[in-house]
Motif scaffolding. Structure first.
Motif, PDB file in Angstrom:
ATOM      1  N   PHE A 223       0.856  -1.178   0.000  1.00  0.00           N
ATOM      2  CA  PHE A 223       0.000   0.000   0.000  1.00  0.00           C
ATOM      3  C   PHE A 223       0.896   1.232   0.000  1.00  0.00           C
ATOM      4  CE2 PHE A 223      -4.471  -1.204   1.013  1.00  0.00           C
ATOM      5  CZ  PHE A 223      -4.295  -2.567   1.068  1.00  0.00           C
ATOM      6  N   ARG A 224       0.308   2.378  -0.245  1.00  0.00           N
ATOM      7  CA  ARG A 224       1.052   3.633  -0.145  1.00  0.00           C
ATOM      8  C   ARG A 224       0.150   4.724   0.398  1.00  0.00           C
ATOM      9  NH1 ARG A 224       1.936   4.899  -6.621  1.00  0.00           N
ATOM     10  NH2 ARG A 224      -0.253   5.356  -7.127  1.00  0.00           N
ATOM     11  N   GLN A 225       0.793   5.707   1.011  1.00  0.00           N
ATOM     12  CA  GLN A 225       0.060   6.835   1.563  1.00  0.00           C
ATOM     13  C   GLN A 225       0.817   8.115   1.273  1.00  0.00           C
ATOM     14  OE1 GLN A 225      -0.956   6.418   5.708  1.00  0.00           O
ATOM     15  NE2 GLN A 225      -2.584   7.935   5.551  1.00  0.00           N
ATOM     16  N   ALA A 226       0.210   8.957   0.457  1.00  0.00           N
ATOM     17  CA  ALA A 226       0.779  10.256   0.132  1.00  0.00           C
ATOM     18  C   ALA A 226       0.364  11.261   1.197  1.00  0.00           C
ATOM     19  CB  ALA A 226       0.296  10.700  -1.244  1.00  0.00           C
ATOM     20  N   PRO A 227       1.120  12.355   1.341  1.00  0.00           N
ATOM     21  CA  PRO A 227       0.775  13.370   2.353  1.00  0.00           C
ATOM     22  C   PRO A 227      -0.649  13.874   2.181  1.00  0.00           C
ATOM     23  CG  PRO A 227       2.952  13.780   1.462  1.00  0.00           C
ATOM     24  CD  PRO A 227       2.361  12.691   0.627  1.00  0.00           C
ATOM     25  N   GLY A 228      -1.404  13.856   3.262  1.00  0.00           N
ATOM     26  CA  GLY A 228      -2.763  14.357   3.239  1.00  0.00           C
ATOM     27  C   GLY A 228      -3.774  13.440   2.588  1.00  0.00           C
ATOM     28  N   LYS A 229      -3.359  12.250   2.223  1.00  0.00           N
ATOM     29  CA  LYS A 229      -4.271  11.321   1.555  1.00  0.00           C
ATOM     30  C   LYS A 229      -4.408  10.031   2.357  1.00  0.00           C
ATOM     31  CE  LYS A 229      -3.586  13.007  -3.150  1.00  0.00           C
ATOM     32  NZ  LYS A 229      -3.321  12.612  -4.564  1.00  0.00           N
ATOM     33  N   GLU A 230      -5.427   9.268   2.024  1.00  0.00           N
ATOM     34  CA  GLU A 230      -5.631   7.990   2.684  1.00  0.00           C
ATOM     35  C   GLU A 230      -4.673   6.933   2.120  1.00  0.00           C
ATOM     36  OE1 GLU A 230     -10.399   8.437   3.727  1.00  0.00           O
ATOM     37  OE2 GLU A 230      -9.721   6.929   2.290  1.00  0.00           O
ATOM     38  N   ARG A 231      -4.450   5.919   2.911  1.00  0.00           N
ATOM     39  CA  ARG A 231      -3.619   4.799   2.456  1.00  0.00           C
ATOM     40  C   ARG A 231      -4.367   4.059   1.343  1.00  0.00           C
ATOM     41  NH1 ARG A 231      -0.500   1.337   6.939  1.00  0.00           N
ATOM     42  NH2 ARG A 231      -0.156   3.498   7.541  1.00  0.00           N
ATOM     43  N   GLU A 232      -3.647   3.788   0.255  1.00  0.00           N
ATOM     44  CA  GLU A 232      -4.290   3.148  -0.890  1.00  0.00           C
ATOM     45  C   GLU A 232      -3.564   1.886  -1.320  1.00  0.00           C
ATOM     46  OE1 GLU A 232      -4.326   5.457  -4.471  1.00  0.00           O
ATOM     47  OE2 GLU A 232      -2.150   5.695  -4.525  1.00  0.00           O
ATOM     48  N   PHE A 233      -4.338   0.962  -1.875  1.00  0.00           N
ATOM     49  CA  PHE A 233      -3.809  -0.303  -2.358  1.00  0.00           C
ATOM     50  C   PHE A 233      -2.924  -0.095  -3.569  1.00  0.00           C
ATOM     51  CE2 PHE A 233      -3.762  -4.741  -3.267  1.00  0.00           C
ATOM     52  CZ  PHE A 233      -3.883  -4.869  -4.639  1.00  0.00           C
ATOM     53  N   VAL A 234      -1.813  -0.819  -3.623  1.00  0.00           N
ATOM     54  CA  VAL A 234      -0.917  -0.769  -4.778  1.00  0.00           C
ATOM     55  C   VAL A 234      -0.868  -2.123  -5.489  1.00  0.00           C
ATOM     56  CG1 VAL A 234       1.452  -0.415  -5.553  1.00  0.00           C
ATOM     57  CG2 VAL A 234       0.498   1.037  -3.744  1.00  0.00           C
ATOM     58  N   ALA A 235      -0.519  -3.165  -4.746  1.00  0.00           N
ATOM     59  CA  ALA A 235      -0.357  -4.472  -5.375  1.00  0.00           C
ATOM     60  C   ALA A 235      -0.473  -5.581  -4.326  1.00  0.00           C
ATOM     61  CB  ALA A 235       0.996  -4.577  -6.071  1.00  0.00           C
ATOM     62  N   GLN A 236      -0.748  -6.769  -4.819  1.00  0.00           N
ATOM     63  CA  GLN A 236      -0.892  -7.938  -3.951  1.00  0.00           C
ATOM     64  C   GLN A 236      -0.365  -9.155  -4.680  1.00  0.00           C
ATOM     65  OE1 GLN A 236      -4.930  -8.556  -2.641  1.00  0.00           O
ATOM     66  NE2 GLN A 236      -4.633 -10.756  -2.386  1.00  0.00           N
ATOM     67  N   ILE A 237       0.218 -10.068  -3.947  1.00  0.00           N
ATOM     68  CA  ILE A 237       0.643 -11.346  -4.517  1.00  0.00           C
ATOM     69  C   ILE A 237       0.155 -12.466  -3.620  1.00  0.00           C
ATOM     70  CG2 ILE A 237       2.926 -11.249  -3.402  1.00  0.00           C
ATOM     71  CD1 ILE A 237       3.992 -12.664  -5.982  1.00  0.00           C
ATOM     72  N   ASN A 238      -0.428 -13.466  -4.264  1.00  0.00           N
ATOM     73  CA  ASN A 238      -0.900 -14.655  -3.555  1.00  0.00           C
ATOM     74  C   ASN A 238      -0.100 -15.836  -4.060  1.00  0.00           C
ATOM     75  OD1 ASN A 238      -3.074 -13.056  -2.497  1.00  0.00           O
ATOM     76  ND2 ASN A 238      -4.118 -13.347  -4.436  1.00  0.00           N
ATOM     77  N   THR A 239       0.434 -16.593  -3.170  1.00  0.00           N
ATOM     78  CA  THR A 239       1.241 -17.731  -3.588  1.00  0.00           C
ATOM     79  C   THR A 239       0.838 -18.952  -2.804  1.00  0.00           C
ATOM     80  OG1 THR A 239       3.113 -16.334  -4.156  1.00  0.00           O
ATOM     81  CG2 THR A 239       3.561 -18.654  -3.825  1.00  0.00           C
ATOM     82  N   TRP A 240       0.540 -20.005  -3.527  1.00  0.00           N
ATOM     83  CA  TRP A 240       0.289 -21.296  -2.930  1.00  0.00           C
ATOM     84  C   TRP A 240       1.260 -22.299  -3.541  1.00  0.00           C
ATOM     85  CZ3 TRP A 240      -3.347 -17.991  -4.854  1.00  0.00           C
ATOM     86  CH2 TRP A 240      -4.224 -17.440  -3.931  1.00  0.00           C
ATOM     87  N   THR A 241       1.248 -23.497  -3.079  1.00  0.00           N
ATOM     88  CA  THR A 241       2.182 -24.492  -3.583  1.00  0.00           C
ATOM     89  C   THR A 241       1.913 -24.812  -5.048  1.00  0.00           C
ATOM     90  OG1 THR A 241       0.765 -26.238  -2.728  1.00  0.00           O
ATOM     91  CG2 THR A 241       2.612 -25.565  -1.355  1.00  0.00           C
ATOM     92  N   TRP A 242       0.684 -24.565  -5.523  1.00  0.00           N
ATOM     93  CA  TRP A 242       0.358 -24.945  -6.895  1.00  0.00           C
ATOM     94  C   TRP A 242       0.317 -23.777  -7.867  1.00  0.00           C
ATOM     95  CZ3 TRP A 242      -2.892 -25.019  -2.735  1.00  0.00           C
ATOM     96  CH2 TRP A 242      -3.984 -24.142  -2.769  1.00  0.00           C
ATOM     97  N   SER A 243       0.270 -22.543  -7.378  1.00  0.00           N
ATOM     98  CA  SER A 243       0.169 -21.414  -8.294  1.00  0.00           C
ATOM     99  C   SER A 243       0.418 -20.111  -7.559  1.00  0.00           C
ATOM    100  CB  SER A 243      -1.219 -21.376  -8.938  1.00  0.00           C
ATOM    101  OG  SER A 243      -2.189 -21.042  -7.969  1.00  0.00           O
ATOM    102  N   SER A 244       0.471 -19.050  -8.299  1.00  0.00           N
ATOM    103  CA  SER A 244       0.529 -17.722  -7.702  1.00  0.00           C
ATOM    104  C   SER A 244      -0.182 -16.752  -8.630  1.00  0.00           C
ATOM    105  CB  SER A 244       1.972 -17.276  -7.482  1.00  0.00           C
ATOM    106  OG  SER A 244       2.635 -17.153  -8.710  1.00  0.00           O
ATOM    107  N   ASN A 245      -0.699 -15.675  -8.076  1.00  0.00           N
ATOM    108  CA  ASN A 245      -1.297 -14.648  -8.918  1.00  0.00           C
ATOM    109  C   ASN A 245      -1.067 -13.283  -8.285  1.00  0.00           C
ATOM    110  OD1 ASN A 245      -3.701 -13.984  -7.158  1.00  0.00           O
ATOM    111  ND2 ASN A 245      -4.055 -16.151  -7.525  1.00  0.00           N
ATOM    112  N   THR A 246      -1.207 -12.256  -9.098  1.00  0.00           N
ATOM    113  CA  THR A 246      -0.956 -10.899  -8.658  1.00  0.00           C
ATOM    114  C   THR A 246      -2.133 -10.001  -8.994  1.00  0.00           C
ATOM    115  OG1 THR A 246       0.158 -10.400 -10.744  1.00  0.00           O
ATOM    116  CG2 THR A 246       1.549 -11.123  -8.909  1.00  0.00           C
ATOM    117  N   LEU A 247      -2.207  -8.885  -8.294  1.00  0.00           N
ATOM    118  CA  LEU A 247      -3.258  -7.901  -8.493  1.00  0.00           C
ATOM    119  C   LEU A 247      -2.631  -6.526  -8.333  1.00  0.00           C
ATOM    120  CD1 LEU A 247      -6.364  -7.379  -8.772  1.00  0.00           C
ATOM    121  CD2 LEU A 247      -6.442  -7.352  -6.273  1.00  0.00           C
ATOM    122  N   TYR A 248      -3.013  -5.589  -9.218  1.00  0.00           N
ATOM    123  CA  TYR A 248      -2.463  -4.239  -9.178  1.00  0.00           C
ATOM    124  C   TYR A 248      -3.581  -3.213  -9.262  1.00  0.00           C
ATOM    125  CZ  TYR A 248       1.912  -6.569 -10.425  1.00  0.00           C
ATOM    126  OH  TYR A 248       3.009  -7.404 -10.443  1.00  0.00           O
TER     127      TYR A 248
END
Length: 127
Positions: free
Chosen positions: A37-62
């Motif tokens: 996540f990121r938070q700029a001055p005067g702004k709310e914290r916002e989502f940037v990216a996510q990674i999910n990893t399991w033994t059989w696969s992985s995926n990402t979100l931006y």
């Protein structure tokens, strides 16, 4: 519980690159989602990216504003998540936070979707 420590922030000119790292310690790291996540001055914290990893696969979100410029990855052996940031823009200036321990009842694109946070690392992009 997982402890998180971010590093890699700094000052960079627009168009430049930085790679952030998030080192995790504590309980099992492998089969779990991690986020940035990121938070700029005067702004709310916002989502940037996510990674999910399991033994059989992985995926990402931006979030849309970083698609094609940022890449999230992880090294389970090192218990580290990375955020490669290319083609940086002044609007990317913010404190960047690593997140772990999903709150299953809440979407992970919101801060309440995570229960553990690092202290953050500052990224400043000059124009």
């Amino acid at each position: 519980q997982v402890q998180l420590v971010e590093s890699g922030g700094g000052l960079v000119q627009a168009g430049g690159s930085l790679r952030l790292s998030c080192a995790a310690s504590g309980r099992t790291f492998s089969n779990s989602a991690m986020g940035w996540f990121r938070q700029a001055p005067g702004k709310e914290r916002e989502f940037v990216a996510q990674i999910n990893t399991w033994t059989w696969s992985s995926n990402t979100l931006y979030t849309d504003s970083v698609k094609g410029r940022f890449t999230i990855s992880r090294d389970n052996a090192k218990k580290t998540v990375y955020l490669q940031m290319d083609s940086l823009k002044p609007e990317d200036t913010a404190v960047y936070y690593c997140a772990a321990d999903r709150n299953i009842a809440v979407p992970t694109t919101t801060p309440n979707g995570w229960n553990t946070w690092g202290r953050g690392t500052l990224v400043t992009v000059s124009s």
